[in-house]
Design an enzyme around this catalytic site. Structure first.
Site, PDB file in Angstrom:
ATOM      1  N   GLN A  77     -16.589  26.085  30.110  1.00  0.00           N
ATOM      2  CA  GLN A  77     -16.904  26.686  31.236  1.00  0.00           C
ATOM      3  C   GLN A  77     -18.348  27.419  30.773  1.00  0.00           C
ATOM      4  O   GLN A  77     -17.735  27.764  29.761  1.00  0.00           O
ATOM      5  CB  GLN A  77     -16.777  26.992  32.430  1.00  0.00           C
TER       6      GLN A  77
ATOM      7  N   SER B   6     -10.070  24.773  27.103  1.00  0.00           N
ATOM      8  CA  SER B   6     -10.011  24.843  28.671  1.00  0.00           C
ATOM      9  C   SER B   6     -10.138  23.470  29.924  1.00  0.00           C
ATOM     10  O   SER B   6      -9.812  22.164  29.019  1.00  0.00           O
ATOM     11  CB  SER B   6     -10.858  26.068  29.691  1.00  0.00           C
ATOM     12  N   LEU B   7     -11.403  23.601  30.132  1.00  0.00           N
ATOM     13  CA  LEU B   7     -12.351  22.651  30.749  1.00  0.00           C
ATOM     14  C   LEU B   7     -12.237  21.333  29.981  1.00  0.00           C
ATOM     15  O   LEU B   7     -12.136  20.330  29.939  1.00  0.00           O
ATOM     16  CB  LEU B   7     -13.451  22.463  31.517  1.00  0.00           C
TER      17      LEU B   7
ATOM     18  N   ARG C  15      -9.832  20.388  40.094  1.00  0.00           N
ATOM     19  CA  ARG C  15     -10.114  22.089  39.208  1.00  0.00           C
ATOM     20  C   ARG C  15     -10.936  22.619  39.901  1.00  0.00           C
ATOM     21  O   ARG C  15     -10.688  23.870  40.258  1.00  0.00           O
ATOM     22  CB  ARG C  15     -10.016  21.089  37.891  1.00  0.00           C
TER      23      ARG C  15
ATOM     24  N   HIS D  95      -7.335  31.510  33.920  1.00  0.00           N
ATOM     25  CA  HIS D  95      -5.888  31.329  32.696  1.00  0.00           C
ATOM     26  C   HIS D  95      -5.238  32.393  33.032  1.00  0.00           C
ATOM     27  O   HIS D  95      -5.098  33.089  31.855  1.00  0.00           O
ATOM     28  CB  HIS D  95      -6.611  31.023  31.392  1.00  0.00           C
TER      29      HIS D  95
ATOM     30  N   GLN E 284      -1.760  24.255  31.971  1.00  0.00           N
ATOM     31  CA  GLN E 284      -2.744  25.398  31.503  1.00  0.00           C
ATOM     32  C   GLN E 284      -3.649  25.901  32.511  1.00  0.00           C
ATOM     33  O   GLN E 284      -4.892  26.651  32.328  1.00  0.00           O
ATOM     34  CB  GLN E 284      -4.559  24.062  31.001  1.00  0.00           C
TER      35      GLN E 284
END
Length: 294
Positions: A9, A87-88, A112, A198, A247
């Site tokens: 992102q 991340s993503l 998500r 996170h 995660q």
């Protein structure tokens, strides 16, 4: 050895994927399949929308995923020796390496994004970038602020040496930004994000995503995937699932990921997706590495 890395992102831009859609038949079919799965024409927002449209989490995440994955699928001789995603981007990496189907990957990203949006709305929270402070000092400050003020403040993204993003409650992040400057940080910048990604504040989203992940089939990938939670390489489906679930509430260890990949023989890092953020981070972590875009 060559690794492909996939952005997260923040790397989105209006017009992303448009040329790909217009010039490649296979890409066009996949984008249309994406529209179908999502239940709205995300391509309209990606190609002709506003920056504001693209900033909504439920648009941003599937848009970045689609762009990265479709790019990988139409790239000739796409044969990575290793993959990783920020991340993503970890979901994009798994689809690109054949561990997840395109359809399942997109459905998981949809779950998500929506679950994270809900978690953000349930409890207002935020993030901040801490610049020019070593990780160890920043970790100590987070612990101290959290303990003294009974607030949530945790490291969220280890992006590169001297660039750490922290995550937590609004009050906790405010106090931590001041404390970081006092500890020697050059800057502590609150980020314009919807919530504390996170961090433990994403627990409700993690539970929702876990239920969805446990229903899909994950195969062994065609090459090791270095996962965010501990920056180590994995090929075992059960372990990949476990790490993917963890995660959302754990930090992204990007600095350590790039270091480990380099130590394991990766010399070239190819960014697959929007922007050049990861190439910049890779060069800051490992100067001798070669970087490129797909």
């Amino acid at each position: 050895m060559k690794a492909y890395v996939f952005p997260g992102q923040g790397s989105q831009f209006v017009g992303m994927g448009k040329e790909l859609y217009e010039t490649n038949e296979e890409a066009k079919e996949l984008f249309e399949k994406g529209n179908e799965i999502l239940g709205f024409r995300i391509t309209d927002l990606m190609f002709e929308g506003t920056a504001e449209d693209l900033k909504q989490t439920n648009v941003t995440q599937p848009a970045i995923f689609l762009h990265s994955v479709i790019l990988a699928k139409v790239t000739p001789n796409f044969t990575p020796d290793a993959v990783a995603g920020h991340s993503l981007g970890e979901f994009s990496a798994l689809v690109a390496a054949g561990a997840l189907s395109f359809e399942d990957g997109l459905r998981l990203v949809k779950v998500r994004a929506e679950a994270m949006q809900k978690a953000c709305e349930a409890e207002p929270s935020t993030m901040a970038a801490i610049l020019a402070l070593d990780d160890e000092t920043a970790e100590k400050v987070c612990k101290g602020v959290a303990k003294e003020n009974d607030e949530i403040v945790v490291p969220a993204n280890y992006n590169c040496p001297g660039q750490l993003v922290i995550s937590g409650s609004i009050k906790g992040i405010e106090i931590a930004c001041e404390a970081m400057k006092q500890a020697g940080a050059k800057r502590a910048l609150p980020l314009n994000v919807g919530g504390a990604f996170h961090s433990p504040l994403m627990e409700s989203a993690r539970e929702e995503l876990a239920a969805a992940i446990n229903k899909v089939n994950i195969e062994a990938p065609s090459c090791p995937i270095y996962q965010n939670v501990d920056a180590k390489p994995y090929t075992e489906p059960a372990k990949i699932k476990e790490n993917l679930i963890a995660q959302l509430t754990a930090p992204v260890r990007w600095t350590q990921t790039v270091q480990n990949m380099h130590n394991d023989g990766v010399t070239t890092f190819v960014e697959c997706g929007a922007g050049k953020v990861l190439q910049g981070l890779v060069k800051k972590i490992q100067r001798s590495a070669e970087v490129a875009s797909v």
